[in-house]
Design a protein around this motif. Sequence first.
Motif: not given
Length: 297
Positions: A102-111, A114-125, A279-282, A286-287
């Motif tokens: 917890s607490g590490l990836f959430e801010p980067a995923i949220g950002a 916001q930056a790439y609204r046309a990309i749909e994310l399917d996240l599995d934790f 773009v996700l990897i980069d 970067e984050q």
Amino acid sequence: MDSLSGIAMFVQVADSGSFSATGRLLGLSSSAVGKSVARMEARLGARLFQRSTRHLALTDEGEKFLLRCKRILAEVAAAERELSESSSGPSGRLRISLPRYSGLFEPAIGAFMQAYRAIELDLDFSDAMVNLVNDGYDVAVRTGELDDSGLTRRKLCTFRRLLVASPAYLARHGRPLDGAEMLLHRRLDYRFPATGRLEQWPLPDEATQPAPGMVCNSVEMRVFLAVQGRGIAYLPAFAVQRELAAGQLVSLLDEHTQARTAFWLLWPASRHLPPRLRVLIDFLVEQLQDQAFGAQP
């Protein structure tokens, strides 16, 4: 293109285990499907299937060929997506496997959203091991060494794990000064979901591993219980940054918790990386790259 069509048909037969099922899916007769596979076997000089009146099974050669064919088809699909996305910008769906930290990836995923609204994310934790190709993931984030030559990796960040307890707990039970004194304390432990093993604590002698007072597979629960003074926990530094800064937790035996662990991005090796995955990897690198969580506990 005829060869590519034959490869696609072979993969469909292998997946369905039936000429007739493949024929129904493709609008062909089972005889036409069988002849296509036979022509491929003749061209390759190898038998791909063992046939009987009721059963169709891949040979050893067929199993090896199937892995290659799936990679070929994945490369073609990736190339088509890359061409279609090049004119309109990154878009489409990404399936991502993330650890349950917890607490590490959430801010980067949220950002990123916001930056790439046309990309749909399917996240599995999940902390379970995944097969990126067979399970349909585009990318995974994991710790540890890379042992699959079919994957490409890129380093994200490093972190320490810390032994932590609340000041109130230490006031009641005393502060352990070595591994032997840990035996007197209540341990909030972690069980690996994939293996069922308990996480080993970084103490000088394994014989001094304290017995668990509570076992779970949740970072959040162990942070909560440690803050409540229910015992000592061994946790990723980034998961307790706020609690350490606020004085709710303090670190213990820091000389034994200097080892660092790396987070890696893993994805199937491919010459054609879809723009949305690139773009996700980069973006994540970067984050998070060059961050060393727990450098100063």
